[in-house]
Design an enzyme around this catalytic site. Sequence first.
Site, PDB file in Angstrom:
ATOM      1  N   GLN A  49      18.277 -13.144 -60.582  1.00  0.00           N
ATOM      2  CA  GLN A  49      17.213 -12.974 -60.898  1.00  0.00           C
ATOM      3  C   GLN A  49      15.652 -14.300 -60.819  1.00  0.00           C
ATOM      4  OE1 GLN A  49      16.134  -9.801 -62.489  1.00  0.00           O
ATOM      5  NE2 GLN A  49      16.678  -8.620 -60.767  1.00  0.00           N
ATOM      6  N   ASN A  50      16.193 -15.429 -61.301  1.00  0.00           N
ATOM      7  CA  ASN A  50      15.690 -16.323 -61.834  1.00  0.00           C
ATOM      8  C   ASN A  50      15.758 -17.673 -60.495  1.00  0.00           C
ATOM      9  OD1 ASN A  50      14.963 -19.001 -62.649  1.00  0.00           O
ATOM     10  ND2 ASN A  50      15.273 -18.725 -64.871  1.00  0.00           N
ATOM     11  N   GLN A  51      14.715 -17.774 -60.551  1.00  0.00           N
ATOM     12  CA  GLN A  51      13.940 -18.217 -58.743  1.00  0.00           C
ATOM     13  C   GLN A  51      14.584 -19.765 -59.101  1.00  0.00           C
ATOM     14  OE1 GLN A  51      10.496 -16.920 -58.594  1.00  0.00           O
ATOM     15  NE2 GLN A  51      11.092 -15.016 -57.614  1.00  0.00           N
ATOM     16  N   SER A  63      10.300 -20.364 -63.071  1.00  0.00           N
ATOM     17  CA  SER A  63      11.033 -19.628 -62.342  1.00  0.00           C
ATOM     18  C   SER A  63      11.548 -18.514 -63.243  1.00  0.00           C
ATOM     19  CB  SER A  63      12.080 -20.795 -62.036  1.00  0.00           C
ATOM     20  OG  SER A  63      13.161 -21.180 -63.308  1.00  0.00           O
TER      21      SER A  63
END
Length: 173
Positions: A48-50, A150
């Site tokens: 889920q880290n962008q 992020s």
Amino acid sequence: MTGGYRSRMADRKHSFPPVVDARVRLLVLGSLPGERSLAERRYYAHPQNQFWRLMSPVAGQELAPLPYEARLAALLAAHVGLWDVVASATRTGSADATIRDIQGHDVAALAATLPELRAIAFNGGTALRHGLKQLGTAAQRYEIVALPSSSPLHTVGLTAKLPAWEALGTYLR
């Protein structure tokens, strides 16, 4: 030894080595890898880290689908380096808000070894606060860029974050 002391010691986290070479023009600095990243020994491992999606336009290719080593190679090929401002700290979970007892990296010393370095970008407010302290007066030599984090804990959506991250490409031309 008491149980409380032992658990505090177990909470000490250590970051990874820098991903840099002499061609780096842009250095992106995070704070400290989260639990998932530490467990997998990979920068920005939490799905889920962008980070990898935000860096794709900067690198000129989709990074998220690539194997980890290929992602790092693509960053270096685009003249982007990667590191964290925190060498080690105590922290419960992955939230930057719980980082304590920080031992910082010598960001200024690393920057001094990068002859092509033009800009240093900070992934989130914690990285910015600690990184600027670590750079001290050396920060004047570089463009300093504050980025929206992020992290999935920073609830602003990808679309809202993307323009700031895409602008990093100007330091690579």
